[in-house]
Scaffold this active site. Structure first.
Site, PDB file in Angstrom:
ATOM      1  CG  ASP A  34      -2.075   0.929   1.120  1.00 15.29           C
ATOM      2  OD1 ASP A  34      -2.361   1.401   0.002  1.00 15.29           O
ATOM      3  OD2 ASP A  34      -2.720   1.186   2.147  1.00 15.29           O
ATOM      4  CG  HIS A  51       0.861   2.157  -9.489  1.00 16.13           C
ATOM      5  ND1 HIS A  51       0.448   1.674  -8.265  1.00 16.13           N
ATOM      6  CD2 HIS A  51      -0.118   3.001  -9.915  1.00 16.13           C
ATOM      7  CE1 HIS A  51      -0.734   2.200  -7.960  1.00 16.13           C
ATOM      8  NE2 HIS A  51      -1.085   3.001  -8.938  1.00 16.13           N
ATOM      9  CB  SER A  79      -8.385  -5.480  -4.224  1.00 13.87           C
ATOM     10  OG  SER A  79      -9.024  -4.255  -4.484  1.00 13.87           O
ATOM     11  CB  THR A  80     -12.538  -7.923  -6.427  1.00 15.25           C
ATOM     12  OG1 THR A  80     -12.671  -7.842  -4.996  1.00 15.25           O
ATOM     13  CG2 THR A  80     -12.057  -9.320  -6.793  1.00 15.25           C
ATOM     14  CD  GLU A  81     -13.056  -5.150  -3.001  1.00 20.09           C
ATOM     15  OE1 GLU A  81     -11.833  -5.416  -2.881  1.00 20.09           O
ATOM     16  OE2 GLU A  81     -13.945  -6.007  -2.908  1.00 20.09           O
ATOM     17  CD1 TRP A  83     -11.988  -5.160 -10.725  1.00 17.64           C
ATOM     18  CD2 TRP A  83     -11.042  -4.412 -12.597  1.00 17.64           C
ATOM     19  NE1 TRP A  83     -11.269  -6.201 -11.265  1.00 17.64           N
ATOM     20  CE2 TRP A  83     -10.672  -5.771 -12.410  1.00 17.64           C
ATOM     21  CE3 TRP A  83     -10.567  -3.729 -13.716  1.00 17.64           C
ATOM     22  CZ2 TRP A  83      -9.852  -6.451 -13.317  1.00 17.64           C
ATOM     23  CZ3 TRP A  83      -9.738  -4.406 -14.613  1.00 17.64           C
ATOM     24  CH2 TRP A  83      -9.397  -5.747 -14.412  1.00 17.64           C
ATOM     25  NE  ARG A  85      -6.752   1.942  -6.464  1.00 18.83           N
ATOM     26  CZ  ARG A  85      -5.558   1.761  -5.900  1.00 18.83           C
ATOM     27  NH1 ARG A  85      -4.472   1.828  -6.640  1.00 18.83           N
ATOM     28  NH2 ARG A  85      -5.472   1.514  -4.607  1.00 18.83           N
ATOM     29  CG  LEU A 145       9.989 -16.862  -2.629  1.00 19.17           C
ATOM     30  CD1 LEU A 145       9.587 -16.895  -1.161  1.00 19.17           C
ATOM     31  CD2 LEU A 145      10.534 -15.483  -3.011  1.00 19.17           C
ATOM     32  NE  ARG A 202      -3.224  -1.505   4.277  1.00 12.83           N
ATOM     33  CZ  ARG A 202      -4.452  -1.508   3.809  1.00 12.83           C
ATOM     34  NH1 ARG A 202      -5.302  -2.445   4.210  1.00 12.83           N
ATOM     35  NH2 ARG A 202      -4.848  -0.612   2.929  1.00 12.83           N
ATOM     36  NE  ARG A 208      -8.518   0.466   4.693  1.00 11.02           N
ATOM     37  CZ  ARG A 208      -8.085   1.728   4.802  1.00 11.02           C
ATOM     38  NH1 ARG A 208      -7.994   2.295   5.996  1.00 11.02           N
ATOM     39  NH2 ARG A 208      -7.733   2.420   3.734  1.00 11.02           N
ATOM     40  CD  GLU A 221       1.608 -13.140  16.006  1.00 11.40           C
ATOM     41  OE1 GLU A 221       1.622 -11.965  16.427  1.00 11.40           O
ATOM     42  OE2 GLU A 221       1.028 -14.070  16.601  1.00 11.40           O
TER      43      GLU A 221
END
Length: 255
Positions: A34, A51, A79-81, A83, A85, A145, A202, A208, A221
């Site tokens: 983020d 980005h 994320s699915t949300e 879009w 933007r 990895l 995060r 959140r 954790e």
């Protein structure tokens, strides 16, 4: 006298700084990357510059995770949300996986990294899907990895589709309701085949989960930092792992 105090203070600081124990490395680290746009705004640049620099942080973090012995690194890329933007920004974000893999895939293969994708491919542009499919194919036999990109991913949609799958199996007589267990649900989710994250990171100061791996993060954790994602470096990952190693994971018990 001042030199003595300073020497004592520096010695105390060194003693108080814990080292990473190779015996307690988190097996799976998940990251909500983020702050790209806010980082770019802070330096007076367009969001897309954030980005672009965020992809550099992806490479740094993957290399550092591999060096530490982390087995799985899941990165929340889109994320699915997201879009909702602006279209120009979404189009740019959809080109990033293709550009990143075109530059970095050979090195990832050399380092024995296995690339995976976790998310809904249905609405992704064909060039994005093709780049990830090619990377997955070329690295599927690698044993180092696991670099897992959560792309067009939303946890509530993932859980809903999992329930629909199990519901259809019940309707078809292949499954009884009593057969549904936590293990079966986990094996039906998109993260099937990977352990749940031990540690969630995060960046950017937000506190959140943002619809990310809600089932899988039940006992993870959590580590939050004000650092924006383009600024995230090896030392920040080490700091998170050191903090993780200072905690006692009780899983609801009294250890």
């Amino acid at each position: 006298m001042i030199k003595r105090v300073r020497s004592w203070w520096n010695g105390e600081q060194k003693q108080q700084t814990p080292a990473i124990s190779k015996d307690n490395i988190p097996q799976h680290v998940a990251v909500i990357m983020d702050g790209n746009g806010r980082w770019a705004k802070r330096i007076g640049m367009p969001r897309i510059v954030g980005h672009q620099n965020g992809m550099k942080a992806v490479k740094r973090t993957a290399i550092a995770a591999d060096e530490l012995g982390i087995k799985y690194l899941t990165l929340f890329a889109f994320s699915t949300e997201n879009w909702t933007r602006p279209k120009d920004e979404v189009d740019f974000l959809m080109r990033l996986p293709q550009e990143f893999l075109a530059i970095e895939l050979d090195e990832l293969i050399e380092k024995n990294v296995q690339v995976r994708m976790m998310g809904n491919k249905e609405h992704l542009p064909s060039h994005t899907v093709e780049a990830l499919t090619e990377a997955t194919r070329r690295t599927e036999n690698n044993t180092g990895l696991v670099l897992n990109f959560a792309l067009n991913y939303g946890s509530r949609l993932e859980i809903t589709e999992c329930m629909q799958t199990l519901g259809r199996q019940i309707a078809d007589g292949k499954l009884e309701a009593e057969d549904i267990t936590s293990e079966l649900i986990g094996n039906t989710l998109l993260s099937s085949g990977m352990p749940d994250p031990d540690l969630l990171i995060r960046t950017s100061g937000e506190l959140r989960l943002s619809n990310f791996m809600l089932w899988q993060l039940a006992y993870s954790e959590l580590w939050f930092t004000d650092i924006y994602w383009p600024e995230f470096k090896k030392e920040h990952l080490y700091e998170a792992v050191i903090e993780y190693q200072q905690r006692t994971r009780r899983y609801g018990g009294l250890k």
